[in-house]
Design an enzyme around this catalytic site. Structure first.
Site, PDB file in Angstrom:
ATOM      1  N   GLU A 160       0.818  -1.224   0.000  1.00 45.79           N
ATOM      2  CA  GLU A 160       0.000   0.000   0.000  1.00 45.79           C
ATOM      3  C   GLU A 160       0.848   1.269   0.000  1.00 45.79           C
ATOM      4  O   GLU A 160       0.453   2.276  -0.585  1.00 45.79           O
ATOM      5  CB  GLU A 160      -0.948   0.017   1.211  1.00 45.79           C
ATOM      6  CG  GLU A 160      -2.056  -1.019   1.151  1.00 45.79           C
ATOM      7  CD  GLU A 160      -1.689  -2.345   1.799  1.00 45.79           C
ATOM      8  OE1 GLU A 160      -2.576  -3.202   1.943  1.00 45.79           O
ATOM      9  OE2 GLU A 160      -0.496  -2.512   2.163  1.00 45.79           O
TER      10      GLU A 160
ATOM     11  N   PHE B  20     -11.977  -6.609  13.951  1.00 43.11           N
ATOM     12  CA  PHE B  20     -10.878  -7.079  13.112  1.00 43.11           C
ATOM     13  C   PHE B  20     -10.553  -6.036  12.040  1.00 43.11           C
ATOM     14  O   PHE B  20     -11.418  -5.587  11.305  1.00 43.11           O
ATOM     15  CB  PHE B  20     -11.255  -8.408  12.443  1.00 43.11           C
ATOM     16  CG  PHE B  20     -10.199  -8.923  11.505  1.00 43.11           C
ATOM     17  CD1 PHE B  20      -8.974  -9.352  11.987  1.00 43.11           C
ATOM     18  CD2 PHE B  20     -10.433  -8.971  10.133  1.00 43.11           C
ATOM     19  CE1 PHE B  20      -7.997  -9.822  11.124  1.00 43.11           C
ATOM     20  CE2 PHE B  20      -9.468  -9.443   9.262  1.00 43.11           C
ATOM     21  CZ  PHE B  20      -8.243  -9.875   9.764  1.00 43.11           C
ATOM     22  N   GLN B  21      -9.305  -5.643  11.992  1.00 36.03           N
ATOM     23  CA  GLN B  21      -8.779  -4.655  11.043  1.00 36.03           C
ATOM     24  C   GLN B  21      -9.503  -3.306  11.139  1.00 36.03           C
ATOM     25  O   GLN B  21      -9.623  -2.579  10.154  1.00 36.03           O
ATOM     26  CB  GLN B  21      -8.811  -5.193   9.605  1.00 36.03           C
ATOM     27  CG  GLN B  21      -7.815  -6.326   9.390  1.00 36.03           C
ATOM     28  CD  GLN B  21      -7.585  -6.659   7.924  1.00 36.03           C
ATOM     29  OE1 GLN B  21      -8.456  -6.450   7.079  1.00 36.03           O
ATOM     30  NE2 GLN B  21      -6.420  -7.210   7.616  1.00 36.03           N
TER      31      GLN B  21
ATOM     32  N   LYS C 280     -17.862  -0.026   5.608  1.00 35.06           N
ATOM     33  CA  LYS C 280     -18.208  -1.041   4.610  1.00 35.06           C
ATOM     34  C   LYS C 280     -19.712  -1.065   4.313  1.00 35.06           C
ATOM     35  O   LYS C 280     -20.114  -1.267   3.162  1.00 35.06           O
ATOM     36  CB  LYS C 280     -17.747  -2.426   5.079  1.00 35.06           C
ATOM     37  CG  LYS C 280     -17.989  -3.496   4.013  1.00 35.06           C
ATOM     38  CD  LYS C 280     -17.308  -4.819   4.318  1.00 35.06           C
ATOM     39  CE  LYS C 280     -17.521  -5.796   3.169  1.00 35.06           C
ATOM     40  NZ  LYS C 280     -16.815  -7.078   3.381  1.00 35.06           N
TER      41      LYS C 280
ATOM     42  N   MET D 198      24.530   9.193   2.901  1.00 38.96           N
ATOM     43  CA  MET D 198      24.459  10.521   3.504  1.00 38.96           C
ATOM     44  C   MET D 198      24.683  10.457   5.008  1.00 38.96           C
ATOM     45  O   MET D 198      25.336  11.344   5.584  1.00 38.96           O
ATOM     46  CB  MET D 198      23.114  11.179   3.200  1.00 38.96           C
ATOM     47  CG  MET D 198      23.031  12.638   3.651  1.00 38.96           C
ATOM     48  SD  MET D 198      24.252  13.699   2.845  1.00 38.96           S
ATOM     49  CE  MET D 198      23.383  14.098   1.323  1.00 38.96           C
TER      50      MET D 198
END
Length: 559
Positions: free
Chosen positions: A50, A112-113, A162, A465
């Site tokens: 993602e 969940f999630q 959802k 760097m």
């Protein structure tokens, strides 16, 4: 007509002219992906992660000026977007991130999630929405695009439960209203005072930032520079706003700016700052920055005025419009002696390229020679600075880089976004080996999409760097910066479907890059360089910018 929330989302994307979405599906967003499946007119690019989707949306936006769009599911899918959203926020890049969450009845129950992604992203977006009512969905998406575009651009997040994606509502198509630049914050007196400052100046310097690119100000900026008759320097984000091949262009300002720009700005009597925010990497020691100069700042965001440095006068407004107004009123200026003085600095302090061996400066200069019209993308570190110093950007939106947040792992995802948006242009990502490790999984995305982008790994087997700072300021204590662990990037690239070559000499690089230009697939060049190559010039942290030093200065001081 009655549509489900998922159908509304797709129709709203079509309203906004969205042709590409970068994302990764999951349970909470499945309804949306099911609807997207029925609309091939919107290209979906499935990234490997993602975070890659958020960077790709960013690269799409930077290279085109359009709003980039990314999507992810709830929980970790949404939180994986956060770094890319923050990257876009710091550099004022317009993206809309669409996430889906658990149903309304499951919110606040550690389902969940489930995650409060709207809350998480509030500090790094222009606005974060959560939609719990399908009747408000269409207008929320429309507002998100409007906010992303309006004024100083930036990212907006829309989180949708959802059940909203499944519920039905009445949908009526609306044509989007593109936001018009707001000119109400400045008046004729503001313009008059600016003109007086310019006409009084004997040694003006024009300092250009990313705001000039975002406003599409390149043409009016060119006219303004010609009428002011002044030298020009820029920020990392301002590259390409003014033609880097012009005689009066002196390079970048600040920590790794040219000696000419740093010394010139330190001597000027008027600094005209166009779309810049005076970041710490530019100012050095803010108490000693351009102390002898009056400062005129032109910026669309009033928050940036007197934030990091006190200015003598400001004009708040869209840079392109403000410069256009100034061009109408400004008489032709003449500063022959001042320009000659700056030209002498350019002769005294040229940017040099090592003649022997393979190095970052050599490769960037060679890439410029062989692919002047390319869109350059970078990760963050030494290679990023070399790409800024040695490639001459003559057009806006041809350098895509994480300036504000400094996001390692940004470049490959952004290159995918840029190449997707610009199929007829060559896109080249410059990476260090440390950065490449962070999101090299996106090579699989580039291969699957058959994107002919070029990935050049400036491979010094260290975090370059950080090692440079450890060498200069930390008594050569190379703590956790050595990457000499035998990872074979050529094999990794080939395993992911890309062509790849390892090079160790200038001749090998030239041949490999020519081969890459002719390739129809992603092409990786693993270029082995010395671990102790450094970016010069440099200004020590907290020092004034006129105390810039290069390798010879450093050696002389430490003999």
């Amino acid at each position: 007509m009655q549509l489900t929330g998922s159908q509304v989302i797709i129709e709203c994307l079509k309203e906004q002219g969205v042709d590409t979405v970068f994302g990764y599906p999951g349970g909470a967003i499945l309804n949306v992906y099911d609807e997207l499946y029925k609309h091939p007119e919107i290209r979906h690019v499935l990234t490997s992660h993602e975070q890659g989707a958020s960077h790709a949306a960013d690269g799409y936006a930077r290279s085109t000026g359009k709003v980039g769009v990314c999507m992810a599911t709830s929980g970790p899918g949404a939180t994986n977007l956060v770094t890319g959203i923050a990257t876009a926020y710091m550099d004022s890049i317009p993206i809309v991130a669409i996430t889906c969450n658990v149903g309304v009845s499951l919110l606040g129950k550690d389902s969940f999630q489930e995650i409060d992604i709207a809350g998480i992203t509030t500090p790094i977006t222009k606005y974060s929405f959560i939609v719990k009512d399908v009747t408000k969905l269409a207008d929320t998406i429309r507002r998100a695009f409007s906010i992303a575009r309006k004024g100083r651009p930036g990212p907006v997040l829309v989180d949708i439960t959802k059940d909203v994606t499944a519920n039905k509502t009445e949908y009526i198509k609306k044509e989007p209203k593109m936001p018009q630049p707001d000119c109400s914050a400045f008046n004729e007196d503001d313009l008059k005072k600016a003109i007086q400052m310019i006409e009084k100046a004997k040694k003006p310097y024009i300092f250009v930032g990313g705001g000039a690119i975002l406003s599409g100000a390149s043409e009016v900026l060119k006219t303004f520079v010609e009428k002011t008759d002044a030298p020009v320097c820029d920020t990392l984000m301002g590259k390409g706003a003014y033609d880097g091949t012009s005689e009066n262009y002196t390079g970048m300002l600040g920590m790794h700016g040219t000696k000419t720009s740093n010394l010139g700005v330190s001597e000027c009597d008027l600094l005209i700052a166009v779309g810049v925010r005076f970041s710490d990497r530019v100012l050095g020691n803010p108490k000693k920055f351009a102390k002898q100069a009056k400062i005129l700042q032109i910026d669309i965001d009033p928050v940036e005025i007197n934030k990091n440095i006190i200015v003598n006068h400001s004009i708040i407004g869209d840079v392109a419009i403000v410069l256009g107004k100034l061009n109408e009123k400004l008489e032709q200026q003449k500063h022959t002696e001042w320009l000659s003085h700056i030209a002498d600095y350019q002769k005294m302090y040229p940017m040099t390229i090592p003649k022997e061996g393979l190095s970052g400066p050599f490769m960037i200069a060679k890439i410029y020679e062989m692919a002047k019209d390319a869109i350059m993308v970078t990760e963050v570190g030494q290679h990023q600075m070399w790409a800024a110093q040695y490639f001459k950007y003559s057009k806006p939106r041809t350098l895509l880089t994480s300036g504000g947040l400094g996001t390692m792992g940004y470049g490959l995802g952004a290159a995918i976004g840029a190449q997707t948006a610009n199929p007829d242009k060559q896109v080249i990502n410059i990476a260090g080996d440390g950065c490449f490790r962070m999101n090299m999984n996106e090579l699989a995305t580039a291969s699957r999409q058959k994107l002919p982008l070029i990935e050049v790994i400036v491979n010094n087997h260290v975090l370059g760097m950080v090692r440079q700072w450890q060498t200069l300021f930390y008594k050569q204590h190379y703590s956790a910066t050595v990457l000499d662990d035998g990872v074979d990037y050529v094999k990794i690239a080939e395993a992911m479907g890309a062509a790849a070559r390892r090079v160790t000499t200038q001749e090998e690089f030239n041949a490999a890059f020519q081969e890459a230009l002719e390739s129809k697939t992603p092409f990786v060049i693993d270029a082995i360089v010395d671990s102790d190559d450094k970016v010069w010039p440099m200004v020590a942290p907290g020092a004034p910018i006129n105390e810039c030093f290069d390798g010879k200065d450093f050696e002389s001081k430490n003999k």
